[in-house]
Motif scaffolding. Structure first.
Motif, mmCIF file in Angstrom:
data_model
loop_
_atom_site.group_PDB
_atom_site.id
_atom_site.type_symbol
_atom_site.label_atom_id
_atom_site.label_comp_id
_atom_site.label_asym_id
_atom_site.label_seq_id
_atom_site.Cartn_x
_atom_site.Cartn_y
_atom_site.Cartn_z
ATOM 1 N N ILE A 75 31.245 128.266 -1.319
ATOM 2 C CA ILE A 75 31.599 128.351 -2.797
ATOM 3 C C ILE A 75 30.284 128.782 -3.429
ATOM 4 O O ILE A 75 29.955 128.929 -4.669
ATOM 5 N N GLU A 76 29.326 127.831 -2.534
ATOM 6 C CA GLU A 76 27.657 127.633 -3.657
ATOM 7 C C GLU A 76 27.071 129.474 -3.187
ATOM 8 O O GLU A 76 26.353 129.804 -4.563
ATOM 9 N N ASP A 77 26.838 129.941 -2.468
ATOM 10 C CA ASP A 77 25.840 130.535 -1.983
ATOM 11 C C ASP A 77 27.131 132.085 -1.978
ATOM 12 O O ASP A 77 26.420 133.099 -2.241
ATOM 13 N N THR A 78 28.827 132.149 -2.705
ATOM 14 C CA THR A 78 28.908 133.664 -1.977
ATOM 15 C C THR A 78 29.791 133.811 -3.236
ATOM 16 O O THR A 78 30.288 133.078 -4.414
ATOM 17 N N HIS A 79 30.727 135.155 -3.234
ATOM 18 C CA HIS A 79 31.459 135.129 -4.126
ATOM 19 C C HIS A 79 33.180 134.551 -4.059
ATOM 20 O O HIS A 79 33.717 134.615 -5.206
ATOM 21 N N TYR A 80 33.544 134.037 -3.630
ATOM 22 C CA TYR A 80 34.190 133.210 -2.921
ATOM 23 C C TYR A 80 34.929 131.859 -3.708
ATOM 24 O O TYR A 80 33.782 131.806 -4.207
ATOM 25 N N SER A 86 41.616 127.405 -0.495
ATOM 26 C CA SER A 86 42.756 127.343 -0.435
ATOM 27 C C SER A 86 43.922 127.878 -0.287
ATOM 28 O O SER A 86 44.753 127.705 0.534
ATOM 29 N N LEU A 87 44.245 129.591 -0.628
ATOM 30 C CA LEU A 87 44.801 130.438 -0.751
ATOM 31 C C LEU A 87 44.351 130.460 1.054
ATOM 32 O O LEU A 87 45.781 130.837 1.987
ATOM 33 N N ALA A 88 43.138 130.688 1.556
ATOM 34 C CA ALA A 88 43.217 131.025 3.242
ATOM 35 C C ALA A 88 43.266 130.408 4.002
ATOM 36 O O ALA A 88 43.703 130.675 5.500
ATOM 37 N N PHE A 89 43.435 128.767 3.948
ATOM 38 C CA PHE A 89 42.947 127.330 5.193
ATOM 39 C C PHE A 89 43.608 126.604 4.241
ATOM 40 O O PHE A 89 43.768 125.637 5.111
ATOM 41 N N GLY A 90 44.506 126.463 3.211
ATOM 42 C CA GLY A 90 44.890 125.549 2.707
ATOM 43 C C GLY A 90 44.241 124.113 2.037
ATOM 44 O O GLY A 90 42.734 124.587 1.885
ATOM 45 N N GLU A 91 44.398 123.775 1.484
ATOM 46 C CA GLU A 91 44.020 122.892 0.125
ATOM 47 C C GLU A 91 42.934 121.515 0.758
ATOM 48 O O GLU A 91 42.123 121.501 0.110
ATOM 49 N N THR A 92 43.581 121.236 1.637
ATOM 50 C CA THR A 92 42.595 119.991 2.850
ATOM 51 C C THR A 92 40.971 120.453 3.097
ATOM 52 O O THR A 92 40.216 120.244 2.382
ATOM 53 N N VAL A 93 40.890 122.193 3.404
ATOM 54 C CA VAL A 93 39.265 122.397 3.767
ATOM 55 C C VAL A 93 39.394 122.800 2.861
ATOM 56 O O VAL A 93 37.485 123.382 2.565
ATOM 57 N N ALA A 94 39.594 123.797 1.193
ATOM 58 C CA ALA A 94 39.487 124.003 0.589
ATOM 59 C C ALA A 94 38.486 122.777 -0.315
ATOM 60 O O ALA A 94 36.993 122.648 -1.042
ATOM 61 N N GLU A 95 38.845 121.102 -0.698
ATOM 62 C CA GLU A 95 38.617 120.025 -0.877
ATOM 63 C C GLU A 95 37.851 119.445 -0.414
ATOM 64 O O GLU A 95 36.648 119.226 -0.920
ATOM 65 N N LEU A 96 37.427 119.818 1.215
ATOM 66 C CA LEU A 96 36.167 119.402 2.113
ATOM 67 C C LEU A 96 35.522 120.470 1.499
ATOM 68 O O LEU A 96 33.757 119.808 1.309
#
Length: 703
Positions: A75-80, A86-96
């Motif tokens: 999130i910090e260093d790329t365009h993602y 969240s769409l790719a791996f789920g909300e939990t992973v995105a929150e972490l």
């Protein structure tokens, strides 16, 4: 995919195949996202998240944590974005991932402010999911391992940050293998010469000690066998930073630190721990007051073990830790031991339960801290606790940091108990609120509904909870005082015009012009001295003739809370003619009318000087200063202090200076109620036969 193979081998040992495939998918996304990016060392950037995930895999952490570790810089260093993850791996992973991400895109007034806000965000994310801090600790561990490619100044800054924040966090969560590695790497980066010298000395001493260690270890093993106890005896090495800190803090030589031989005994169950303790005490003489039972009462971070110190062979001190295999694993892995992530806080290891209790307390600290820096200061004071255990009158155990006082205890019981605390009884005897408590004491707090926290408590409380509660109360009190004082000053500045007569439109206009959000904020600024009441009054009503009419004095009682200060240069007391100076950030400072320090200000900024008068019944005690000249015969000083005390006054400060012919000049700062009371004190002093002269000293100065 060659970079992923080592990680895949690790995780395949304890995770099902479908979860390994999820981790591999996260690796592929991270590799592609960081494609073309390099670290300071020149290595491809993807090597860092893979190494971080590898550290966490060594702790047997769950697949979501490992996925977030691989993606933690995406999130910090790329365009993602977080939504993409969240769409790719789920909300939990995105929150972490978001919890671990830094705040580089936000603007701060200083590096310190940015760092503090970064830590605040990290710690508050940890409240939602403790795995955030595990990823952050692994991230910091790998960064410390690869610190060599950075500039020396940057290495030292990161090392200091590691020693002040991350290493204590790992300790607070019981993850001692990470804590020890961070400390030694931080020590090496901060003090490379000291690190090299100490490492060389330890290696040499280890060779010289080998025979004694083997002999003592064999004796311990034989004692276990003869007692019929199955267990393992291990020599325990102190790590370098621990040796360095002990040498520095306790002012010990290297030889004194290394003369202590340490062993760890690991057995099957808790009963055997206590049987081993008996066997050790039967074998060697125990050292008094050096036994700790952390099995019955675990440390704050969940650590459990028996600690004892003995006089071993040839009179050398021997430290022994006795624990079960599970406790030994917990001592290294802490909150990450036997990891099985559960949302319910009532399950898990001792360290996990303790960690959950602690991080939930961070929410309260956050709510009571006005700035990120203050929040981090509170957290840091909670990161290094050597604990003591005390009791309520009903026998409940309360855990406090070393050096805690009765005020810390009161706030540990409840914030309302702390806020209304007026005294304490320890073991049924009166006990000073500022005196540190000791292990095992029983404490009773005396409260009064009219009591309130004292700002002086901040000088001796040590717990983050007490400190944050006191600051929160004082800020709230100051805000209320500021609004009340601002209201009085503005009404005074308006003269015969009543505040109710001013239209809401004019009030809103002035609120906007002064960049305040509400009228109460404007009153607060006036009360704090940040806005001048005369200027605000002119903005509200223009050049209205009523403003220039002679106004009455503003009356003060002397106890207007935190916003009325009495100057030390002239010590005004009730009965003196007084004026006030508006001091930005402090409120009003009272001076005597003739004080030399306000003459220049009266000419240059007359709008900041307000006429004041005392209320009919001024409340409280005030400070006054006297200058005396007297012959210093034996007993003269004792007679002087006794005279002052007999007049219902207390001496705050006393300084003497010898002049010729045995005449001494004495400056005394004392308490008084008003000019009448001070005159009574001076009459009594004049009755002393040794006295030559006494006068009120308007320019009392500390020497």
């Amino acid at each position: 995919m060659y970079l992923f193979e080592g990680l895949k081998t690790k995780v395949s040992k304890y995770l099902p195949q479908d979860q390994v495939e999820y981790i591999q998918a996260a690796y592929v996304l991270a590799r592609d996202a960081h494609d073309g990016q390099s670290r300071s060392s020149g290595d491809p950037y993807i090597t860092h998240p893979v190494a971080v995930a590898g550290i966490l895999a060594d702790m047997d952490l769950d697949y979501e944590t490992l996925m977030a570790a691989l993606l933690h810089d995406v999130i910090e260093d790329t365009h993602y974005s977080k939504e993409d993850l969240s769409l790719a791996f789920g909300e939990t992973v995105a929150e972490l991932v978001e919890g671990v991400s830094k705040l580089d895109k936000l603007k701060f007034g200083s590096k310190q402010e940015a760092q503090a806000e970064n830590f605040r965000k990290m710690l508050m994310a940890m409240v939602q999911d403790i795995r955030v801090i595990l990823i952050k600790l692994a991230d910091r561990t790998h960064n410390m391992r690869t610190l060599g490619s950075l500039r020396p100044d940057k290495r030292r800054r990161i090392a200091l940050e590691t020693l002040e924040i991350y290493s204590p966090l790992a300790h607070r969560l019981g993850i001692h293998d990470i804590k020890n590695e961070l400390e030694d790497l931080g020590f090496q980066a901060m003090y490379p010469m000291r690190h090299r010298a100490l490492r060389s000395a330890v290696n040499q001493a280890r060779g010289n000690r080998k025979a004694i260690i083997e002999k003592t270890q064999n004796e311990l093993v034989q004692r276990l066998k003869s007692s019929g106890i199955s267990g393992t005896v291990l020599g325990r090495e102190k790590h370098l930073y621990s040796i360095y800190r002990k040498m520095k803090n306790k002012e010990l030589s290297f030889t004194e630190v290394m003369d202590i031989y340490a062993f760890r005994v690991v057995v099957e169950n808790v009963d055997n721990c206590y049987r081993v303790l008996g066997a050790m005490h039967g074998m060697y003489k125990p050292i008094e007051n050096r036994f700790k039972d952390y099995i019955a009462i675990p440390r704050t971070n969940g650590y459990q073990s028996l600690h004892t110190s003995l006089i071993g062979p040839h009179g050398i001190p021997v430290e022994v830790q006795i624990r079960t295999a599970e406790m030994d694993h917990m001592a290294d892995k802490g909150v990450a031991a036997h990891w099985l992530y559960k949302k319910s806080a009532d399950k898990g290891t001792t360290a996990q339960l303790r960690a959950n209790q602690w991080i939930q307390s961070l929410t309260e600290l956050q709510l009571r801290s006005s700035t990120s820096a203050e929040f981090i200061e509170s957290v840091k004071s909670d990161l290094f606790p050597e604990e003591i255990y005390v009791f309520t009158p009903k026998g409940t155990i309360v855990e406090l940091p070393m050096g805690a006082t009765a005020v810390d205890f009161a706030y540990a019981v409840h914030s309302d108990v702390g806020n209304t605390c007026v005294g304490a009884r320890v073991e049924r005897r009166n006990y000073s609120l500022s005196k540190p408590l000791e292990n095992g004491q029983s404490i009773e707090i005396i409260t009064s509904p009219r009591a309130k926290p004292n700002a002086n408590w901040l000088n001796f409380v040590v717990s983050a909870r007490a400190r944050s509660n006191i600051r929160h109360f004082l800020k709230r009190q100051q805000s209320e005082d500021a609004i009340s004082m601002g209201n009085r000053l503005l009404r005074h500045a308006l003269g015969t015009i009543k505040l109710d007569e001013i239209s809401p439109a004019d009030i809103n206009r002035v609120v906007e012009e002064t960049k305040c959000e509400t009228f109460e904020d404007l009153l607060t600024n006036i009360g704090m001295g940040n806005e001048l009441s005369a200027i605000v009054a002119r903005r509200l009503v223009g050049e209205n003739p009523s403003l220039s009419e002679k106004k009455s004095h503003v009356a003060i009682r002397g106890t207007e809370g935190l916003l009325v200060h009495f100057s030390r240069c002239c010590h005004p007391i009730p009965g003196d003619e007084i004026v006030a100076i508006l001091s930005p950030g402090r409120g009003i400072v009272i001076h005597q009318t003739g004080c030399t320090n306000i003459r220049k200000l009266s000419r240059e900024e007359p709008q900041r000087v307000l006429p004041m008068e005392w209320d009919d019944v001024p409340q409280g005690e005030f400070k006054a200063a006297l200058r005396l000249e007297l012959f210093n015969h034996q007993g003269t000083l004792a007679a002087l202090t006794s005279t002052i005390v007999s007049c219902d006054s207390s001496i705050i400060n006393l300084q003497t200076e010898e002049r010729e012919n045995s005449i001494y000049v004495i400056d005394i700062e004392l308490t008084t109620k008003n000019r009448v009371h001070l005159a009574k004190i001076m009459r009594k002093i004049r009755a002393l036969p040794e006295l030559q002269k006494v006068s009120r000293h308007s320019q009392y100065k500390q020497k």
